[in-house]
Design an enzyme around this catalytic site. Sequence first.
Site, mmCIF file in Angstrom:
data_model
loop_
_atom_site.group_PDB
_atom_site.id
_atom_site.type_symbol
_atom_site.label_atom_id
_atom_site.label_comp_id
_atom_site.label_asym_id
_atom_site.label_seq_id
_atom_site.Cartn_x
_atom_site.Cartn_y
_atom_site.Cartn_z
ATOM 1 N N ALA A 100 44.318 33.614 49.290
ATOM 2 C CA ALA A 100 43.705 35.043 49.693
ATOM 3 C C ALA A 100 43.314 34.800 50.785
ATOM 4 O O ALA A 100 43.479 33.780 52.082
ATOM 5 C CB ALA A 100 42.165 34.098 48.729
ATOM 6 N N GLY A 126 46.235 31.973 45.726
ATOM 7 C CA GLY A 126 46.636 33.187 45.281
ATOM 8 C C GLY A 126 48.052 33.597 45.778
ATOM 9 O O GLY A 126 48.593 34.567 44.282
ATOM 10 N N GLU A 138 49.221 31.928 42.287
ATOM 11 C CA GLU A 138 49.093 32.735 41.549
ATOM 12 C C GLU A 138 49.822 33.764 41.556
ATOM 13 O O GLU A 138 50.345 34.826 40.571
ATOM 14 C CB GLU A 138 47.518 33.057 41.806
ATOM 15 C CG GLU A 138 46.605 31.736 41.407
ATOM 16 C CD GLU A 138 45.248 32.032 41.776
ATOM 17 O OE1 GLU A 138 44.478 31.706 40.642
ATOM 18 O OE2 GLU A 138 44.831 32.651 42.887
ATOM 19 N N GLU A 187 42.667 25.580 46.194
ATOM 20 C CA GLU A 187 41.317 25.740 46.158
ATOM 21 C C GLU A 187 40.170 25.214 46.409
ATOM 22 O O GLU A 187 38.919 25.260 47.231
ATOM 23 C CB GLU A 187 41.138 27.263 45.218
ATOM 24 C CG GLU A 187 42.113 28.725 44.759
ATOM 25 C CD GLU A 187 43.309 28.337 44.541
ATOM 26 O OE1 GLU A 187 43.819 29.165 44.561
ATOM 27 O OE2 GLU A 187 43.488 27.268 44.563
#
Length: 265
Positions: free
Chosen positions: A71, A116, A119, A139
């Site tokens: 992210a 991310g 993911e 994270e």
Amino acid sequence: MANEFVRVEIGDGSAQAPAGVATIRLDRPPMNALNTELQEQLRAAAGQVAADPSVRAVVLFGGERVFAAGADVKEFANQDHAYMARDAARLTSALDALARIPKPVIAAVTGFALGGGCELALTADFRISADDARWGQPEILLGIIPGAGGTQRLPRLIGPARAKDLIYTGRFVGAAEALEIGLVDAIAPKAEVYPTALKMAAKFAKGPALALAAAKAAVDGGLDGDLASGLRLESHLFAALFATQDRTIGMQSFLENGPGKAVFS
């Protein structure tokens, strides 16, 4: 919204761009950080390839240098609880749109697939990793947890204990370990990652599109519920395929020419 950070490239039938294969290519240098604009452009790209009948298989690719390093932390740092309470579901649904593409999807991963980015790769059906790629869900090192599917898709893929190891520690894993634990499906030299993914996608693109969509729906849908519900879903999808031309082509070809020789429309 102009697609500044995501491009959809549809194959022209050449060896480098097989017919029926679309590439969703991330292009937000230097690290393809998944800011809000990129997330929404991924959602739009997923809708485009899902709706296009000429697209039979999809490759997710971040380029030769990096897949996606997570992210946009600078963006996250400016968001408070009230904002994220409203926005978290949007983030999840943006990546979920990729997971719901009713066609085979292969992630071609170079460099980093972190946070991310990992993911994002998890939304694909298969993952091809560069031999020097790094994977992880770091994270926890920011005082948060994965928020775009990592706590759900990762344990379904590699098991809860291994997923907790990666999520609790935030550690990075190399390609060899990622292959060993089932996070990736194949390893290739960096220069061969994208061509390898294209070759895999090209094989799927020649298959029976409706049966492949049904198989994906059955497997993914079955994982969301209990065994009895999954079996009912499978039976429904199995029966529905008997109304398709591909079923007729496949069975006639088998009876006349043996297995594996059908040319599906």
